[in-house]
Design an enzyme around this catalytic site. Sequence first.
Site, PDB file in Angstrom:
ATOM      1  CE  LYS A 164      -4.206   1.732   2.079  1.00 45.36           C
ATOM      2  NZ  LYS A 164      -4.735   2.088   0.784  1.00 45.36           N
ATOM      3  N   GLY A 206       6.515   0.707   5.867  1.00 47.89           N
ATOM      4  CA  GLY A 206       7.422  -0.196   5.174  1.00 47.89           C
ATOM      5  C   GLY A 206       7.500   0.090   3.682  1.00 47.89           C
ATOM      6  CB  CYS A 207       4.887   0.702   1.133  1.00 52.83           C
ATOM      7  SG  CYS A 207       4.054  -0.895   1.346  1.00 52.83           S
ATOM      8  CB  THR A 208       7.179   5.261   3.009  1.00 54.43           C
ATOM      9  OG1 THR A 208       5.776   5.475   2.786  1.00 54.43           O
ATOM     10  CG2 THR A 208       7.935   6.561   2.855  1.00 54.43           C
ATOM     11  CB  ALA A 222       8.926   3.809  -2.356  1.00 52.13           C
TER      12      ALA A 222
END
Length: 149
Positions: free
Chosen positions: A40, A45-47, A50
């Site tokens: 998401k 974690g995704c930030t 990325a």
Amino acid sequence: MSELPRKGQTLPDVEFITESGESLRSKEISGRSVLYFYPKDDTPGCTKEACAFRDRMSDYEAAGIEVYGVSLDSPESHRAFREKHGLNFPLLTDPEGRASEALGVLNPEKGRARRVTFLLGEGGEIAKTYPEVSPETHADEILSDAASL
């Protein structure tokens, strides 16, 4: 849930949607590439993951490797995520989870993609699959592996 494609296989012919709303088929992703799936936009974690790719982008470019992030989030969500964090690579949408399902990365209980990455070789074949990913170190790990291709 489908199985993850293995080393040497080509990606199944699946469709993604770009941030501008255009269709991009997996067979159009050619050459050395990273196709990383994440749960998401704009979550911790995704930030981290990325931003790690963002921070190493000059190294990826020097190695001739394209990077694509994929989630089930909308193109609008992707644009906001990219702008907020200055991401310098495309984010692709899998709006109905069809590509994620075909690639074995869909988590049906959560309705999201799992954190899985595919490193693709020159001909679009899978050079390595990463079913377990650490958001903090993943971008470095892939660059190291890509050097041996």
